[in-house]
Motif scaffolding. Structure first.
Motif, PDB file in Angstrom:
ATOM      1  N   PHE A 211      13.612   3.209  -7.813  1.00  0.00           N
ATOM      2  CA  PHE A 211      12.873   1.952  -7.770  1.00  0.00           C
ATOM      3  C   PHE A 211      13.202   1.110  -6.528  1.00  0.00           C
ATOM      4  O   PHE A 211      12.279   0.650  -5.842  1.00  0.00           O
ATOM      5  CB  PHE A 211      13.117   1.156  -9.055  1.00  0.00           C
ATOM      6  N   PRO A 212      14.486   0.875  -6.194  1.00  0.00           N
ATOM      7  CA  PRO A 212      14.772   0.127  -4.958  1.00  0.00           C
ATOM      8  C   PRO A 212      14.257   0.827  -3.705  1.00  0.00           C
ATOM      9  O   PRO A 212      13.883   0.161  -2.733  1.00  0.00           O
ATOM     10  CB  PRO A 212      16.308   0.045  -4.946  1.00  0.00           C
ATOM     11  N   THR A 213      14.229   2.173  -3.741  1.00  0.00           N
ATOM     12  CA  THR A 213      13.694   2.914  -2.592  1.00  0.00           C
ATOM     13  C   THR A 213      12.228   2.573  -2.373  1.00  0.00           C
ATOM     14  O   THR A 213      11.784   2.362  -1.236  1.00  0.00           O
ATOM     15  CB  THR A 213      13.847   4.437  -2.823  1.00  0.00           C
ATOM     16  N   ILE A 214      11.468   2.508  -3.462  1.00  0.00           N
ATOM     17  CA  ILE A 214      10.048   2.172  -3.367  1.00  0.00           C
ATOM     18  C   ILE A 214       9.867   0.732  -2.875  1.00  0.00           C
ATOM     19  O   ILE A 214       9.060   0.467  -1.972  1.00  0.00           O
ATOM     20  CB  ILE A 214       9.356   2.363  -4.733  1.00  0.00           C
ATOM     21  N   ILE A 215      10.629  -0.198  -3.457  1.00  0.00           N
ATOM     22  CA  ILE A 215      10.530  -1.606  -3.065  1.00  0.00           C
ATOM     23  C   ILE A 215      10.868  -1.789  -1.587  1.00  0.00           C
ATOM     24  O   ILE A 215      10.134  -2.443  -0.831  1.00  0.00           O
ATOM     25  CB  ILE A 215      11.462  -2.483  -3.933  1.00  0.00           C
ATOM     26  N   PHE A 216      11.989  -1.195  -1.168  1.00  0.00           N
ATOM     27  CA  PHE A 216      12.434  -1.346   0.226  1.00  0.00           C
ATOM     28  C   PHE A 216      11.448  -0.702   1.194  1.00  0.00           C
ATOM     29  O   PHE A 216      11.146  -1.256   2.253  1.00  0.00           O
ATOM     30  CB  PHE A 216      13.826  -0.730   0.382  1.00  0.00           C
ATOM     31  N   SER A 217      10.928   0.482   0.829  1.00  0.00           N
ATOM     32  CA  SER A 217       9.960   1.163   1.697  1.00  0.00           C
ATOM     33  C   SER A 217       8.717   0.312   1.907  1.00  0.00           C
ATOM     34  O   SER A 217       8.225   0.165   3.043  1.00  0.00           O
ATOM     35  CB  SER A 217       9.571   2.515   1.088  1.00  0.00           C
ATOM     36  N   TYR A 218       8.214  -0.283   0.819  1.00  0.00           N
ATOM     37  CA  TYR A 218       6.991  -1.074   0.947  1.00  0.00           C
ATOM     38  C   TYR A 218       7.231  -2.432   1.600  1.00  0.00           C
ATOM     39  O   TYR A 218       6.309  -3.004   2.192  1.00  0.00           O
ATOM     40  CB  TYR A 218       6.315  -1.216  -0.420  1.00  0.00           C
ATOM     41  N   MET A 219       8.440  -2.954   1.525  1.00  0.00           N
ATOM     42  CA  MET A 219       8.762  -4.161   2.289  1.00  0.00           C
ATOM     43  C   MET A 219       8.670  -3.871   3.786  1.00  0.00           C
ATOM     44  O   MET A 219       8.100  -4.663   4.561  1.00  0.00           O
ATOM     45  CB  MET A 219      10.165  -4.647   1.927  1.00  0.00           C
ATOM     46  N   LEU A 220       9.206  -2.720   4.214  1.00  0.00           N
ATOM     47  CA  LEU A 220       9.129  -2.335   5.626  1.00  0.00           C
ATOM     48  C   LEU A 220       7.699  -2.006   6.033  1.00  0.00           C
ATOM     49  O   LEU A 220       7.273  -2.329   7.149  1.00  0.00           O
ATOM     50  CB  LEU A 220      10.041  -1.126   5.881  1.00  0.00           C
ATOM     51  N   ILE A 221       6.952  -1.378   5.124  1.00  0.00           N
ATOM     52  CA  ILE A 221       5.552  -1.069   5.409  1.00  0.00           C
ATOM     53  C   ILE A 221       4.739  -2.346   5.584  1.00  0.00           C
ATOM     54  O   ILE A 221       3.948  -2.474   6.540  1.00  0.00           O
ATOM     55  CB  ILE A 221       4.956  -0.197   4.281  1.00  0.00           C
ATOM     56  N   LEU A 222       4.918  -3.304   4.678  1.00  0.00           N
ATOM     57  CA  LEU A 222       4.198  -4.572   4.783  1.00  0.00           C
ATOM     58  C   LEU A 222       4.546  -5.310   6.066  1.00  0.00           C
ATOM     59  O   LEU A 222       3.678  -5.910   6.708  1.00  0.00           O
ATOM     60  CB  LEU A 222       4.505  -5.451   3.569  1.00  0.00           C
ATOM     61  N   SER A 223       5.824  -5.260   6.440  1.00  0.00           N
ATOM     62  CA  SER A 223       6.242  -5.901   7.685  1.00  0.00           C
ATOM     63  C   SER A 223       5.523  -5.282   8.883  1.00  0.00           C
ATOM     64  O   SER A 223       5.079  -5.990   9.796  1.00  0.00           O
ATOM     65  CB  SER A 223       7.759  -5.767   7.853  1.00  0.00           C
ATOM     66  N   THR A 224       5.403  -3.961   8.864  1.00  0.00           N
ATOM     67  CA  THR A 224       4.706  -3.267   9.959  1.00  0.00           C
ATOM     68  C   THR A 224       3.216  -3.584   9.953  1.00  0.00           C
ATOM     69  O   THR A 224       2.603  -3.811  11.005  1.00  0.00           O
ATOM     70  CB  THR A 224       4.911  -1.739   9.821  1.00  0.00           C
ATOM     71  N   SER A 230      -4.963  -4.778  14.784  1.00  0.00           N
ATOM     72  CA  SER A 230      -6.275  -4.258  14.399  1.00  0.00           C
ATOM     73  C   SER A 230      -6.514  -4.449  12.906  1.00  0.00           C
ATOM     74  O   SER A 230      -5.725  -4.004  12.067  1.00  0.00           O
ATOM     75  CB  SER A 230      -6.380  -2.769  14.757  1.00  0.00           C
ATOM     76  N   ALA A 231      -7.620  -5.133  12.573  1.00  0.00           N
ATOM     77  CA  ALA A 231      -7.982  -5.313  11.167  1.00  0.00           C
ATOM     78  C   ALA A 231      -8.341  -3.979  10.534  1.00  0.00           C
ATOM     79  O   ALA A 231      -8.042  -3.730   9.354  1.00  0.00           O
ATOM     80  CB  ALA A 231      -9.166  -6.273  11.053  1.00  0.00           C
ATOM     81  N   GLU A 232      -8.965  -3.089  11.311  1.00  0.00           N
ATOM     82  CA  GLU A 232      -9.331  -1.767  10.821  1.00  0.00           C
ATOM     83  C   GLU A 232      -8.084  -0.948  10.497  1.00  0.00           C
ATOM     84  O   GLU A 232      -8.035  -0.214   9.508  1.00  0.00           O
ATOM     85  CB  GLU A 232     -10.185  -1.035  11.866  1.00  0.00           C
ATOM     86  N   GLY A 233      -7.058  -1.096  11.357  1.00  0.00           N
ATOM     87  CA  GLY A 233      -5.797  -0.389  11.127  1.00  0.00           C
ATOM     88  C   GLY A 233      -5.109  -0.859   9.856  1.00  0.00           C
ATOM     89  O   GLY A 233      -4.573  -0.053   9.087  1.00  0.00           O
ATOM     90  N   ARG A 234      -5.126  -2.184   9.629  1.00  0.00           N
ATOM     91  CA  ARG A 234      -4.523  -2.721   8.405  1.00  0.00           C
ATOM     92  C   ARG A 234      -5.279  -2.238   7.165  1.00  0.00           C
ATOM     93  O   ARG A 234      -4.661  -1.883   6.160  1.00  0.00           O
ATOM     94  CB  ARG A 234      -4.528  -4.262   8.454  1.00  0.00           C
ATOM     95  N   LYS A 235      -6.611  -2.216   7.259  1.00  0.00           N
ATOM     96  CA  LYS A 235      -7.419  -1.771   6.126  1.00  0.00           C
ATOM     97  C   LYS A 235      -7.147  -0.303   5.799  1.00  0.00           C
ATOM     98  O   LYS A 235      -6.998   0.067   4.625  1.00  0.00           O
ATOM     99  CB  LYS A 235      -8.900  -1.962   6.452  1.00  0.00           C
ATOM    100  N   LYS A 236      -7.043   0.533   6.834  1.00  0.00           N
ATOM    101  CA  LYS A 236      -6.786   1.955   6.630  1.00  0.00           C
ATOM    102  C   LYS A 236      -5.404   2.182   6.029  1.00  0.00           C
ATOM    103  O   LYS A 236      -5.225   3.019   5.138  1.00  0.00           O
ATOM    104  CB  LYS A 236      -6.908   2.698   7.960  1.00  0.00           C
ATOM    105  N   THR A 237      -4.421   1.400   6.504  1.00  0.00           N
ATOM    106  CA  THR A 237      -3.056   1.529   5.987  1.00  0.00           C
ATOM    107  C   THR A 237      -2.989   1.125   4.532  1.00  0.00           C
ATOM    108  O   THR A 237      -2.373   1.810   3.701  1.00  0.00           O
ATOM    109  CB  THR A 237      -2.087   0.664   6.812  1.00  0.00           C
ATOM    110  N   PHE A 238      -3.621   0.005   4.182  1.00  0.00           N
ATOM    111  CA  PHE A 238      -3.635  -0.443   2.790  1.00  0.00           C
ATOM    112  C   PHE A 238      -4.345   0.579   1.902  1.00  0.00           C
ATOM    113  O   PHE A 238      -3.937   0.820   0.760  1.00  0.00           O
ATOM    114  CB  PHE A 238      -4.320  -1.803   2.671  1.00  0.00           C
TER     115      PHE A 238
END
Length: 341
Positions: A211-224, A230-238
């Motif tokens: 669980f902390p692995t998932i939380i920490f990974s997505y905190m770093l992903i959101l930061s990136t 690029s709005a298109e890049g953010r949409k594709k990532t989400f």
């Protein structure tokens, strides 16, 4: 149902989902449909990934393994539960109960670890895209999946051997619809302190590490993502991450409610409802979420539907897998489940 003191229990009896006979036809149809959707949907994803070259990447390799776990996971509990809806005496042998719990616990723990592995894969893909192929290699994928299964089956072996080596010489009525560890431990006439501690540690392994692995990974992903111009890049990532995040959130919410809520705060009926969602409904949700949310999966499905050859390959794989499962199910020794009833 009580047995004489000093006599080891050889069969268990489930209380079942409900005593309301009016609900039984509805539940029978509902859970049969859920099981069929779970099997067809997950095997369909496995076949789709196998037959679509564009999906031959670590992300979809992990997804196909998740679907395989869900097929097995659903088949451990749901068919027996559906069959019991038709019976007055919902009986399972001592050995059958131990086997059901062993595979259920092993696959559940493997799924939690695989979900954390998938979050790490998304973190590397989004935060370190230039090094992704050198970090997430085929060898690493196999190692990560092997570790998830190894830890899952190891902790399940420990739990099962501890729980089912106890003496059961009182009531054999399990207040549940499958062999879960806590309802079974309540029936033991021996000291269950050490088994409860082992269960707590094993549940901790299934939550404290992934669980902390998932939380920490997505905190770093959101930061990136927030630093993307690029709005298109953010949409594709989400779009890429949302499917996994929804599946992980649903699984862990049901897991926490089922195992980490204080026993005195949850009634038997609420516990059964949570267990139904956790053990029966969740395997159906994963293929539905990925089908609706993941663009690559949707495009692959559309291509398969418009390509007769590809569609025939996918349908033949699904038919073959379903046929194999059905033949194995027919050959299964029914005394393992019924205790010779």
């Amino acid at each position: 149902m009580d047995l004489m003191n000093g006599t080891q229990v050889t069969v268990f009896v489930f209380s079942g989902l409900t005593d309301d006979k009016k609900l039984l036809p509805f539940l029978l149809i509902l859970f049969s449909l859920i099981y069929i959707i779970s099997i067809v949907g997950n095997i369909g994803i496995i076949a789709l990934v196998y037959n679509t070259s564009k999906l031959h990447s670590p992300m979809y390799y992990f997804l196909s393994v998740l679907s395989l776990i869900d097929v097995l996971y659903a088949s451990i509990i749901t068919p027996k539960m559906i069959f019991d809806l038709l019976l007055v005496n919902k009986v399972i042998s001592f050995t059958g109960c131990a086997l059901q719990f062993f595979f259920y616990s092993a696959l559940a723990a493997s799924e939690t670890l695989l979900l954390s592995t998938m979050s790490y894969d998304r973190y590397v893909a989004i935060c370190h895209p230039l090094h992704y192929m050198s970090i997430i290699t085929t060898k690493i994928c196999l190692c990560l999946v092997s570790v998830a299964f190894s830890i899952g089956f190891l902790q399940s072996s420990v739990q099962t051997s501890c729980t089912f080596s106890l003496q059961f010489c009182g009531s054999n009525l399990i207040d549940h619809f499958y062999c879960d560890v806590l309802p079974v431990l309540k029936l033991s006439c021996a000291n269950t302190f050490y088994c409860n501690m082992i269960t707590l540690c094993c549940v901790g392994i299934g939550t404290i590490i992934p669980f902390p692995t998932i939380i920490f990974s997505y905190m770093l992903i959101l930061s990136t993502v927030f630093h993307m111009t690029s709005a298109e890049g953010r949409k594709k990532t989400f779009s890429t991450c949302s499917s996994h995040l929804i599946c992980a959130s649903v699984f862990y919410l049901a897991f926490f409610f089922n195992y980490l809520c204080p026993p005195f705060s949850v009634s038997s009926r609420q516990d059964k409802v949570a267990s139904v969602f956790y053990a029966v409904v969740t395997p159906m949700l994963n293929p539905l979420v990925y089908t609706l949310r993941n663009q690559e999966i949707r495009r692959a499905i559309e291509k398969a539907m418009h390509n007769p050859t590809s569609a025939d390959r996918v349908s033949s794989v699904i038919a073959h897998k379903l046929g194999t499962m059905l033949s194995l199910w027919k050959k299964k020794d029914t005394t393992c489940w019924s205790g010779g009833m």
